[in-house]
Design a protein around this motif. Structure first.
Motif, PDB file in Angstrom:
ATOM      1  N   PRO A 161     -10.137  85.089 -27.717  1.00 52.29           N
ATOM      2  CA  PRO A 161      -9.142  84.477 -26.809  1.00 52.29           C
ATOM      3  C   PRO A 161      -9.274  85.010 -25.395  1.00 52.29           C
ATOM      4  N   PHE A 162      -8.955  84.161 -24.439  1.00 48.03           N
ATOM      5  CA  PHE A 162      -8.970  84.542 -23.030  1.00 48.03           C
ATOM      6  C   PHE A 162      -7.582  85.055 -22.659  1.00 48.03           C
ATOM      7  N   THR A 163      -7.496  86.306 -22.237  1.00 46.37           N
ATOM      8  CA  THR A 163      -6.196  86.930 -21.960  1.00 46.37           C
ATOM      9  C   THR A 163      -6.079  87.469 -20.538  1.00 46.37           C
ATOM     10  N   ALA A 164      -7.091  87.322 -19.708  1.00 44.17           N
ATOM     11  CA  ALA A 164      -7.047  87.892 -18.360  1.00 44.17           C
ATOM     12  C   ALA A 164      -6.079  87.118 -17.472  1.00 44.17           C
ATOM     13  N   ALA A 165      -5.462  87.829 -16.528  1.00 42.76           N
ATOM     14  CA  ALA A 165      -4.592  87.185 -15.541  1.00 42.76           C
ATOM     15  C   ALA A 165      -5.452  86.368 -14.578  1.00 42.76           C
ATOM     16  N   SER A 166      -4.927  85.246 -14.112  1.00 43.39           N
ATOM     17  CA  SER A 166      -5.700  84.358 -13.243  1.00 43.39           C
ATOM     18  C   SER A 166      -4.781  83.737 -12.208  1.00 43.39           C
ATOM     19  N   GLY A 167      -5.396  83.199 -11.154  1.00 43.74           N
ATOM     20  CA  GLY A 167      -4.648  82.546 -10.097  1.00 43.74           C
ATOM     21  C   GLY A 167      -4.692  83.314  -8.793  1.00 43.74           C
ATOM     22  N   PRO A 168      -3.924  82.888  -7.780  1.00 40.18           N
ATOM     23  CA  PRO A 168      -3.904  83.565  -6.473  1.00 40.18           C
ATOM     24  C   PRO A 168      -3.462  85.017  -6.594  1.00 40.18           C
ATOM     25  N   GLU A 558      -0.971  76.384  -4.954  1.00 37.52           N
ATOM     26  CA  GLU A 558      -0.593  77.021  -6.208  1.00 37.52           C
ATOM     27  C   GLU A 558       0.432  78.137  -6.001  1.00 37.52           C
ATOM     28  N   SER A 559       0.363  78.825  -4.868  1.00 40.40           N
ATOM     29  CA  SER A 559       1.318  79.899  -4.614  1.00 40.40           C
ATOM     30  C   SER A 559       2.725  79.359  -4.381  1.00 40.40           C
ATOM     31  N   ARG A 560       2.825  78.205  -3.746  1.00 38.08           N
ATOM     32  CA  ARG A 560       4.123  77.629  -3.407  1.00 38.08           C
ATOM     33  C   ARG A 560       4.531  76.504  -4.334  1.00 38.08           C
ATOM     34  N   GLY A 561       3.741  76.253  -5.377  1.00 37.67           N
ATOM     35  CA  GLY A 561       4.099  75.195  -6.314  1.00 37.67           C
ATOM     36  C   GLY A 561       4.094  73.815  -5.710  1.00 37.67           C
ATOM     37  N   GLY A 562       3.250  73.589  -4.706  1.00 37.54           N
ATOM     38  CA  GLY A 562       3.177  72.288  -4.054  1.00 37.54           C
ATOM     39  C   GLY A 562       4.137  72.114  -2.903  1.00 37.54           C
ATOM     40  N   ALA A 563       5.036  73.053  -2.662  1.00 42.01           N
ATOM     41  CA  ALA A 563       5.990  72.946  -1.566  1.00 42.01           C
ATOM     42  C   ALA A 563       5.301  73.229  -0.236  1.00 42.01           C
ATOM     43  N   PRO A 564       5.667  72.534   0.848  1.00 46.33           N
ATOM     44  CA  PRO A 564       5.026  72.776   2.148  1.00 46.33           C
ATOM     45  C   PRO A 564       5.446  74.111   2.727  1.00 46.33           C
ATOM     46  N   PRO A 565       4.649  74.685   3.615  1.00 44.42           N
ATOM     47  CA  PRO A 565       5.021  75.966   4.229  1.00 44.42           C
ATOM     48  C   PRO A 565       6.171  75.811   5.198  1.00 44.42           C
TER      49      PRO A 565
END
Length: 659
Positions: A161-168, A558-565
């Motif tokens: 299984p893949f268990t590593a943390a991922s993303g920004p 991805e950090s803002r969940g699609g919300a604009p800055p």
């Protein structure tokens, strides 16, 4: 119920009852890797020829009676069992092969001890290196070419299984703007390095020519940021020529460009733009020669920033991407890409988001299959360096996929899947087209060696696959695709069902996950950065700037969940808005000399002479009057305004121009 054909284990399409779905779905196991929930999938146990003959002794007469003209018993079997769901069942053709009882189990890695990264010391391979590569390549096939290597597809595979943390990995907070995300990928220190080397190169060029450039003065960080911002806007507002952005025509010229800097200044920055110390550049043939010396500082910085900003997810894509058409030596033809020929790079991208983790410039032009396999082997192992033991799943193109590479990746704790060339060394001989024969749509053969599974199937055309993350005998049916001809469609419509074409698991996984590089290319190709030029290294400079913009946009999304800055209007924030906002922040309130002078003229238009503007002799040679040119007339004069650096006719042109 089997059809006699020339090949090993044949998987034919049979129709079974609806009860097969619940019993064959692996007793409550989860869906295979990254398959959509709409795909129906089934696991079919492999049966050896002897076991199957014992089970079919009682029904042998019925099978013979049910055979059609082509020797296919699927229609008779379907009529006797019902016809609700299509599955794929293994059948033996009764042909015995040599060494059939001597297959070895387990996965033995090939003798691949070289874990070196790609060699970017030169853009063209030397003959001695090529000879060494071919000799090394023989070791890669030491095990996989033996007759005992491949066995029957009856072994269970193990997938950790893949268990590593991922993303920004750089949370910037709610107040972060587009420039903050871009700065994570393209730091200010790199811009300052560009400023330093550009100023040094301008002096270097003037010393070599023996005369000073009267139109050049040293640049600085604010101007370089504005220069990059203008190049980003040129990709959003595309015009055929760079000079058109400064045109006097109100329908073509851009007021923002004119305010930021003059056309001549933009041309001078483009002329002297540099990333390295050209005086220290080694000559070809010298010790330490580097064919990528001109962009080496850029590569060293961005390789670490792109890798650190986003931790890879489970599924990754490795493929080649075209940068732009070019005249330099490492040009390659890629008919399947939007740009069919040009400078190319290997890219490691996230299959879900399209984030590019690494990019390696393609080196050399191997024509032989062995050299191509080794080049793909070294490219992939270089791109995935640092992911060992994390159990990622890689999906690759046919140029890269080979038996030695998949064995090496499996040994390093990485699973892989991809199509391959059926004639490539190491691929099972029994699965080559001349031994398999003509396949119907949905049929497939498989051979296995531990986790390594070789598959040949027919979808739109015959495809050969290698995988280490796909158990043999698993097929899936994607919804919404009709199967077969008119007779099949009539029978399905009468039963009220629309069935798709069965596909083996490697093909399904490949279709679902081999899109990371394409996603990145789509985001990058929408808005180009920079202008076409004659220097190959500048294509790579703007390619990496554009790549950092795409990566920064993905991180923000991805950090803002699609919300604009903060500071952005509207609920949606597409890539176009991201680029415009980024360019505006890079330019800021910067105005070049011409912009400040024009602002001063606007404030003091009543008496320009009070602020140093006067009509005086500009040069011995007459040039076109700027005021007459703006009105579409052609008059020349040796007089003009030195502060505005324009020639003007004696008379009313001076006062009219300054208004």
């Amino acid at each position: 119920m089997a059809t006699a054909r020339n090949g090993r284990e044949l998987f034919t399409i049979l129709e079974t009852s609806a009860d097969a779905e619940s019993s064959a779905a692996c007793d409550g196991q989860e869906h295979p890797l990254n398959l959509s929930s709409g795909v129906k999938w089934f696991e079919i146990p492999f049966k050896k020829p002897g076991e199957e003959e014992e089970e079919d002794d009682d029904g042998e007469e019925e099978d013979e009676e049910g055979e059609g003209e082509n020797g296919d018993a699927s229609t008779a079997a379907g009529s006797s069992l019902g016809c609700d769901i299509l599955v794929v069942t293994p059948r033996s053709n009764g042909v015995k092969h040599e060494e059939e009882d001597t297959w070895e189990e387990g996965c033995v890695s090939a003798s691949c001890s070289d874990d070196s990264d790609l060699d970017f010391s030169d853009l063209e391979e030397e003959e001695e290196e090529r000879a060494g590569f071919l000799g090394y390549n023989e070791d890669l096939y030491e095990d996989c070419t033996s007759p005992e290597f491949w066995g029957e597809p009856d072994q269970a595979i193990a997938i950790e299984p893949f268990t590593a943390a991922s993303g920004p990995q750089h949370p910037l907070g709610d107040d972060a703007d587009t420039r903050d995300y871009f700065r994570v990928l393209f730091p200010d220190s790199l811009l300052e390095h560009m400023v330093e080397q550009t100023n040094n190169y301008a002096l270097y060029r003037q010393r070599r020519s023996g005369k000073a450039d009267p139109h050049w003065h040293p640049t600085h960080a604010r101007e370089m940021r504005a220069y990059v911002g203008l190049n980003i806007l040129m990709g959003v507002n595309q015009l055929p020529e760079a000079g058109m952005y400064w045109a006097s025509d109100i329908f073509i010229g851009n007021a923002g460009f004119k305010k930021t800097m003059t056309a001549r200044r933009y041309e001078k920055l483009t002329q002297y733009l540099q990333l390295c110390d050209r005086e220290a550049e080694p000559v070809r043939g010298e010790r330490g020669y580097d064919g990528l010396f001109k962009i080496r500082p850029l590569l060293d910085v961005l390789e670490s920033t792109m890798w650190d900003a986003y931790t890879p997810n489970r599924c990754l894509t490795v493929d080649k991407s075209v940068v732009a058409p070019g005249r330099s030596s490492p040009t390659h033809s890629m008919p399947s890409k939007p740009l069919r020929k040009g400078l190319s790079v290997w890219m490691l991208c996230d299959s879900r988001s399209g984030y590019c983790h690494r990019a390696r410039i393609h080196v050399g032009r191997p024509s032989e299959d062995q050299a191509a396999v080794l080049q793909g082997y070294r490219a992939v192992t270089s791109l995935v360096h640092g992911l060992e033991g994390q159990y990622h799943h890689l999906f690759m193109g046919s140029f890269l996929t080979s038996v030695p590479l998949l064995q090496r990746l499996l040994r390093d704790g990485l699973y892989a899947c991809g199509p391959t060339q059926s004639g490539r060394k190491g691929y099972p001989e029994v699965l080559r087209p001349r031994n398999v024969g003509k396949l119907a749509q949905g049929e497939f053969y498989q051979c296995q060696r531990g986790n390594l599974v070789a598959t040949v199937t027919r979808d739109v055309k015959v495809i050969s696959f290698l995988s280490t993350n796909s158990a043999p005998g698993i097929v899936g049916i994607s919804p919404g695709e009709q199967l077969g001809g008119e007779g099949d469609s009539d029978s399905m419509e009468s039963s009220g069902l629309t069935l798709g074409v069965p596909r083996p698991l490697p093909l399904l996984l490949y279709q679902e996950n081999m899109r990371g590089v394409d996603l990145c290319d789509q985001l990058r190709e929408c808005y180009q950065v920079g202008r076409p030029c004659r220097k190959w290294w500048r294509y790579f400079l703007w390619f990496y700037v554009n790549l950092c913009i795409v990566n920064a946009y993905i991180v923000l999304r991805e950090s803002r969940g699609g919300a604009p800055p903060a500071g952005s209007n509207g609920k949606q924030f597409p890539q176009r808005h991201f680029r415009v906002r980024l360019a505006q922040l890079l330019i800021g309130d910067y105005q070049g000399a011409r912009g400040m002078e024009r602002a001063a003229r606007k404030r003091h238009a009543d008496s320009p002479i009070e602020y140093g503007h006067r009509l005086e002799r500009m040069s011995e040679r007459s040039r076109r009057c700027r005021n007459c040119t703006n009105k579409g007339l052609r008059h020349e004069s040796v007089f003009g305004c030195k502060i505005c650096n324009v020639h003007l006719c004696r008379g009313g042109c001076f006062s009219e121009f300054h208004k």
